[in-house]
Design a protein around this motif. Structure first.
Motif, PDB file in Angstrom:
ATOM      1  N   ALA A  42       0.825  -1.204   0.000  1.00 22.41           N
ATOM      2  CA  ALA A  42       0.000   0.000   0.000  1.00 22.41           C
ATOM      3  C   ALA A  42       0.862   1.259   0.000  1.00 22.41           C
ATOM      4  O   ALA A  42       2.073   1.206   0.254  1.00 22.41           O
ATOM      5  N   ARG A  43       0.228   2.375  -0.267  1.00 24.32           N
ATOM      6  CA  ARG A  43       0.961   3.643  -0.334  1.00 24.32           C
ATOM      7  C   ARG A  43       1.652   3.981   0.988  1.00 24.32           C
ATOM      8  O   ARG A  43       2.662   4.684   1.000  1.00 24.32           O
ATOM      9  N   ASP A  44       1.095   3.472   2.093  1.00 26.90           N
ATOM     10  CA  ASP A  44       1.715   3.753   3.386  1.00 26.90           C
ATOM     11  C   ASP A  44       2.772   2.710   3.756  1.00 26.90           C
ATOM     12  O   ASP A  44       3.306   2.722   4.867  1.00 26.90           O
ATOM     13  N   GLY A  45       3.063   1.805   2.831  1.00 20.93           N
ATOM     14  CA  GLY A  45       4.089   0.809   3.063  1.00 20.93           C
ATOM     15  C   GLY A  45       3.613  -0.504   3.644  1.00 20.93           C
ATOM     16  O   GLY A  45       4.400  -1.436   3.838  1.00 20.93           O
ATOM     17  N   THR A  46       2.304  -0.625   3.886  1.00 20.93           N
ATOM     18  CA  THR A  46       1.751  -1.844   4.453  1.00 20.93           C
ATOM     19  C   THR A  46       1.660  -2.942   3.389  1.00 20.93           C
ATOM     20  O   THR A  46       1.111  -2.699   2.303  1.00 20.93           O
TER      21      THR A  46
END
Length: 253
Positions: free
Chosen positions: A94-98
């Motif tokens: 994901a964009r948040d690194g998840t």
């Protein structure tokens, strides 16, 4: 193949593509068993078409076997249309690194791919014992993939992989089942106007339809049902994957 007086199983037959196919089969004189998790809707559709409803999760062997047993009890089982499945959207990271949830990936693959194979293997085992028709044909199976198997978009890693798996099993399973006179084909639908889009604004549907070469609209379940019926009854169609998409080619997003 003549399906008059035979029985058929439609997984996911309580709605959408499956419901349209169940109705088409019943109209042709086939006894239909609807196997679905939606008991209220499944029973309603079965009652309308003079069929039978069996509550079934396609990933559960005993539940699918119950649907097979119900079909065999009514008439020789000669057809299976596997429509049960679902989709989801999530990036690999994901964009948040998840990272993509592994459980979510496993769920989609288990339902769409393993569930399809589970229904295929159990239905085919029952078809093996029915009296053959012309050319030794005993039955036919239609699986449901998606154009995402070929043109998977951003966020479709799980869905695209599961549907690519359905495409990939078509030929080897058709080869396996040729020994018992059972054909296997797969439909890969594009954007279809099913319950998934029931709440979508018309502008969204128009946008999706505009991406189709021609006609400039989403597909409808009756078009899927028409093709599924042809694949079941045309004895020279085997081991094919047919895109039903109006010529659309998905872009990355």
């Amino acid at each position: 193949m003549d399906l008059t007086g035979a029985s058929a199983i439609v997984t996911g037959g309580a709605s959408g593509l499956g419901e349209a196919t169940a109705r088409r089969l019943a109209a042709g004189g086939t006894s239909v068993v609807i196997a679905d998790r939606n008991e209220e809707r499944g029973r309603a559709v079965a009652a309308e078409i003079g069929g039978i409803f069996v509550a079934a999760d396609v990933t559960q062997e005993e539940q699918v076997q119950a649907a097979v047993d119900a079909a065999v009890a009514v008439a020789p089982l000669r057809a299976l249309v596997s429509c049960a499945g679902t989709g989801m959207g999530a990036r690999t990271v994901a964009r948040d690194g998840t990272p993509h949830a592994l459980a979510a990936f496993e769920f989609i693959v288990r339902l769409n791919l393993i569930g399809t194979f589970n229904a295929v293997r159990l239905a085919a085992a029952a078809m093996a014992s029915v009296e053959p028709q012309a050319d030794g044909e005993r039955g036919a199976i239609v699986c449901t993939a998606s154009v995402a198997a070929f043109d998977g978009q951003i966020g479709q890693a799980a869905y695209g992989a599961s549907k690519a798996g359905v495409v990939g099993l078509t030929l080897p399973v058709a080869r396996d089942l040729s020994a018992i006179g059972v054909r296997v084909n797969t439909i890969a639908p594009g954007t279809m106007d099913t319950a998934l889009f029931a709440a979508a604004p018309q502008a969204v549907k128009d946008t999706l339809g505009a991406q189709v070469l021609f006609p400039k609209r989403m597909g409808v379940p009756d078009e899927f049902a028409s093709l599924a019926y042809e694949l079941l009854t045309n004895s020279y169609l085997n081991a094919e994957v047919i895109r039903l998409d109006g010529g659309i080619r998905f872009q990355p997003k």
